[in-house]
Write a protein that holds these residues in place. Sequence first.
Motif, PDB file in Angstrom:
ATOM      1  N   ILE A  42       0.717  -1.053   0.167  1.00  0.00           N
ATOM      2  CA  ILE A  42       0.004   0.053   0.033  1.00  0.00           C
ATOM      3  C   ILE A  42       0.921   1.159   0.026  1.00  0.00           C
ATOM      4  O   ILE A  42       1.895   1.242   0.440  1.00  0.00           O
ATOM      5  CB  ILE A  42      -0.973  -0.103   1.190  1.00  0.00           C
ATOM      6  CG1 ILE A  42      -1.901   1.306   1.163  1.00  0.00           C
ATOM      7  CG2 ILE A  42      -0.219   0.066   2.547  1.00  0.00           C
ATOM      8  CD1 ILE A  42      -3.066   1.519   2.157  1.00  0.00           C
ATOM      9  N   ALA A  43       0.453   2.268  -0.726  1.00  0.00           N
ATOM     10  CA  ALA A  43       0.852   3.453  -0.756  1.00  0.00           C
ATOM     11  C   ALA A  43       0.047   4.575  -0.221  1.00  0.00           C
ATOM     12  O   ALA A  43      -1.063   4.454  -0.921  1.00  0.00           O
ATOM     13  CB  ALA A  43       1.824   3.932  -1.810  1.00  0.00           C
ATOM     14  N   VAL A  44       0.166   5.462   0.558  1.00  0.00           N
ATOM     15  CA  VAL A  44      -0.818   6.915   0.851  1.00  0.00           C
ATOM     16  C   VAL A  44      -0.231   7.757   0.513  1.00  0.00           C
ATOM     17  O   VAL A  44       0.598   8.204   1.264  1.00  0.00           O
ATOM     18  CB  VAL A  44      -1.387   6.353   2.288  1.00  0.00           C
ATOM     19  CG1 VAL A  44      -2.660   7.347   2.678  1.00  0.00           C
ATOM     20  CG2 VAL A  44      -1.885   5.049   2.623  1.00  0.00           C
ATOM     21  N   PHE A  45      -0.634   8.606  -0.408  1.00  0.00           N
ATOM     22  CA  PHE A  45      -0.173   9.830  -0.747  1.00  0.00           C
ATOM     23  C   PHE A  45      -0.853  11.021  -0.301  1.00  0.00           C
ATOM     24  O   PHE A  45      -2.170  11.049  -0.505  1.00  0.00           O
ATOM     25  CB  PHE A  45       0.074   9.824  -2.274  1.00  0.00           C
ATOM     26  CG  PHE A  45       0.897  11.018  -2.820  1.00  0.00           C
ATOM     27  CD1 PHE A  45       2.255  11.314  -2.487  1.00  0.00           C
ATOM     28  CD2 PHE A  45       0.306  12.214  -3.454  1.00  0.00           C
ATOM     29  CE1 PHE A  45       2.901  12.383  -3.212  1.00  0.00           C
ATOM     30  CE2 PHE A  45       0.931  13.390  -3.930  1.00  0.00           C
ATOM     31  CZ  PHE A  45       2.091  13.244  -3.504  1.00  0.00           C
ATOM     32  N   GLU A  46      -0.263  11.967   0.633  1.00  0.00           N
ATOM     33  CA  GLU A  46      -1.131  13.117   1.161  1.00  0.00           C
ATOM     34  C   GLU A  46      -0.431  14.184   0.543  1.00  0.00           C
ATOM     35  O   GLU A  46      -0.483  15.257   1.252  1.00  0.00           O
ATOM     36  CB  GLU A  46      -1.088  13.148   2.426  1.00  0.00           C
ATOM     37  CG  GLU A  46      -1.735  11.678   3.106  1.00  0.00           C
ATOM     38  CD  GLU A  46      -2.007  12.084   4.605  1.00  0.00           C
ATOM     39  OE1 GLU A  46      -2.906  12.352   5.179  1.00  0.00           O
ATOM     40  OE2 GLU A  46      -1.146  11.205   5.156  1.00  0.00           O
ATOM     41  N   GLY A  47       0.140  14.332  -0.486  1.00  0.00           N
ATOM     42  CA  GLY A  47       0.694  15.785  -1.016  1.00  0.00           C
ATOM     43  C   GLY A  47       2.287  15.429  -0.962  1.00  0.00           C
ATOM     44  O   GLY A  47       2.923  14.533  -0.514  1.00  0.00           O
ATOM     45  N   GLU A  48       2.661  16.899  -1.422  1.00  0.00           N
ATOM     46  CA  GLU A  48       4.235  16.860  -1.632  1.00  0.00           C
ATOM     47  C   GLU A  48       5.098  16.195  -0.432  1.00  0.00           C
ATOM     48  O   GLU A  48       4.855  16.523   0.555  1.00  0.00           O
ATOM     49  CB  GLU A  48       4.873  18.411  -1.576  1.00  0.00           C
ATOM     50  CG  GLU A  48       5.449  18.376  -2.803  1.00  0.00           C
ATOM     51  CD  GLU A  48       5.525  20.142  -3.186  1.00  0.00           C
ATOM     52  OE1 GLU A  48       6.272  20.635  -3.602  1.00  0.00           O
ATOM     53  OE2 GLU A  48       4.579  20.773  -2.724  1.00  0.00           O
ATOM     54  N   ASN A  49       5.860  15.116  -0.616  1.00  0.00           N
ATOM     55  CA  ASN A  49       6.944  14.516   0.257  1.00  0.00           C
ATOM     56  C   ASN A  49       6.148  13.679   1.332  1.00  0.00           C
ATOM     57  O   ASN A  49       6.692  13.646   2.280  1.00  0.00           O
ATOM     58  CB  ASN A  49       7.684  15.268   0.931  1.00  0.00           C
ATOM     59  CG  ASN A  49       8.701  16.085   0.032  1.00  0.00           C
ATOM     60  OD1 ASN A  49       9.006  15.627  -1.123  1.00  0.00           O
ATOM     61  ND2 ASN A  49       9.076  17.341   0.004  1.00  0.00           N
ATOM     62  N   THR A  50       4.768  13.658   1.176  1.00  0.00           N
ATOM     63  CA  THR A  50       4.171  12.616   2.315  1.00  0.00           C
ATOM     64  C   THR A  50       3.435  11.329   1.632  1.00  0.00           C
ATOM     65  O   THR A  50       2.324  11.340   1.508  1.00  0.00           O
ATOM     66  CB  THR A  50       3.068  13.569   3.206  1.00  0.00           C
ATOM     67  OG1 THR A  50       2.505  14.455   2.045  1.00  0.00           O
ATOM     68  CG2 THR A  50       3.620  14.395   4.225  1.00  0.00           C
ATOM     69  N   GLY A 277      -3.074   3.795  -3.425  1.00  0.00           N
ATOM     70  CA  GLY A 277      -2.536   2.540  -4.082  1.00  0.00           C
ATOM     71  C   GLY A 277      -2.384   1.373  -3.387  1.00  0.00           C
ATOM     72  O   GLY A 277      -1.587   1.453  -2.524  1.00  0.00           O
ATOM     73  N   ILE A 278      -2.926   0.262  -3.789  1.00  0.00           N
ATOM     74  CA  ILE A 278      -2.822  -1.120  -3.057  1.00  0.00           C
ATOM     75  C   ILE A 278      -2.694  -2.122  -4.294  1.00  0.00           C
ATOM     76  O   ILE A 278      -3.181  -1.879  -5.321  1.00  0.00           O
ATOM     77  CB  ILE A 278      -4.367  -1.268  -2.338  1.00  0.00           C
ATOM     78  CG1 ILE A 278      -4.364  -0.057  -1.209  1.00  0.00           C
ATOM     79  CG2 ILE A 278      -4.265  -2.582  -1.869  1.00  0.00           C
ATOM     80  CD1 ILE A 278      -5.584  -0.518  -0.456  1.00  0.00           C
ATOM     81  N   TYR A 279      -1.936  -2.953  -3.968  1.00  0.00           N
ATOM     82  CA  TYR A 279      -1.623  -4.342  -4.741  1.00  0.00           C
ATOM     83  C   TYR A 279      -1.951  -5.501  -3.966  1.00  0.00           C
ATOM     84  O   TYR A 279      -1.035  -5.691  -2.966  1.00  0.00           O
ATOM     85  CB  TYR A 279      -0.234  -4.209  -5.521  1.00  0.00           C
ATOM     86  CG  TYR A 279       0.030  -5.299  -6.394  1.00  0.00           C
ATOM     87  CD1 TYR A 279      -0.914  -5.741  -7.231  1.00  0.00           C
ATOM     88  CD2 TYR A 279       1.201  -6.128  -6.171  1.00  0.00           C
ATOM     89  CE1 TYR A 279      -0.511  -6.917  -8.162  1.00  0.00           C
ATOM     90  CE2 TYR A 279       1.538  -7.063  -6.846  1.00  0.00           C
ATOM     91  CZ  TYR A 279       0.794  -7.640  -7.921  1.00  0.00           C
ATOM     92  OH  TYR A 279       0.722  -8.717  -8.660  1.00  0.00           O
TER      93      TYR A 279
END
Length: 308
Positions: A42-50, A277-279
């Motif tokens: 899993i990736a959790v994107f919350e904006g620049e560099n996070t 995003g999850i795989y």
Amino acid sequence: MICLDRLMLEEMVLEAKKCSVAGEVADYIPALKKANKDTLAIAVFEGENTCSIAGEVEEKFTLQSISKVLSLAVALMDRGESTVFSKVGMEPTGDPFNSIIKLEHSPSKPLNPMINAGALAVTSLIVGDTMEEKLGRLLSFVHECTGNQNIGYDEEIAQSEYETAFLNRSLCYFMKQHGVIEIEVEELLSLYTKQCAIEVTCEDLAKIGYVIANEGKHIETGRQVIPLHIARVLKTFMVTCGMYNASGEFAIRVGVPAKSGVSGGMMAAVPYGPGIGIYGPALDETGNSIAGMALLEALSKRYDLSIF
Ligand SMILES: NC(=O)CC[C@H](N)C(=O)O
């Protein structure tokens, strides 16, 4: 910001992974059989560099049905809503993603762009003089959303699907007969299978989800990658049809706009919140990632992400 705790995310992945044993990897596209059923990332994107990540995040996988959201975005930008929705409807279906049954209903147009028939019709509308140009439009859209210019498609998976896509071929010929599809069927299938084989990581997916979640604007470049009203259309289809015939239960259990693919990928876009995003390639009987759904449900409950 939901201020994710990295250790907590890793624990959630380990817990959700246990569900994988009950699922199976997709095998109707022969090249997808090679996936490791036990993977979960899993990736959790919350904006620049996070970007918070956990699990086997270096794994690449193909978009498959997640690409339906992207082709819809491009077709809507290219042709406008009235043209696109003259060829494809806006209503959910209780049938599986590859079902042919509702196509025969008058006026013979597919029910929505998130099932195969609807997605094939949508892809046929992308503007370009050649199939390469149309694929190029889709890829540059993906490059722009992710900031990753290296994204391409997996030729082996595209070819494997192209050679075995008898059901999708029949959907296309049926729609061609009824004037829903106007371009040549084999060319469309070649484009569609390449679109489905676009290869990403969880982090790429999370970044695309973030653009859709946040009014279509790219946080780093400041560019309006998707017009606001189109970003809203995408999220709405993700809520009503994104998990195929499991969309209703998913809305109750998880409550975030999301789209799955038979590779085991899932992309979620929490309005004004993170892109996820999850795989997890082990699928349940509806073709959704079994551990991916468990993980997103746990995350949604823990951080109160439901939009309802
Ligand atoms: N559910 C999916 O991910 C389906 C996509 C796949 N390429 C197909 O058309 O069958």
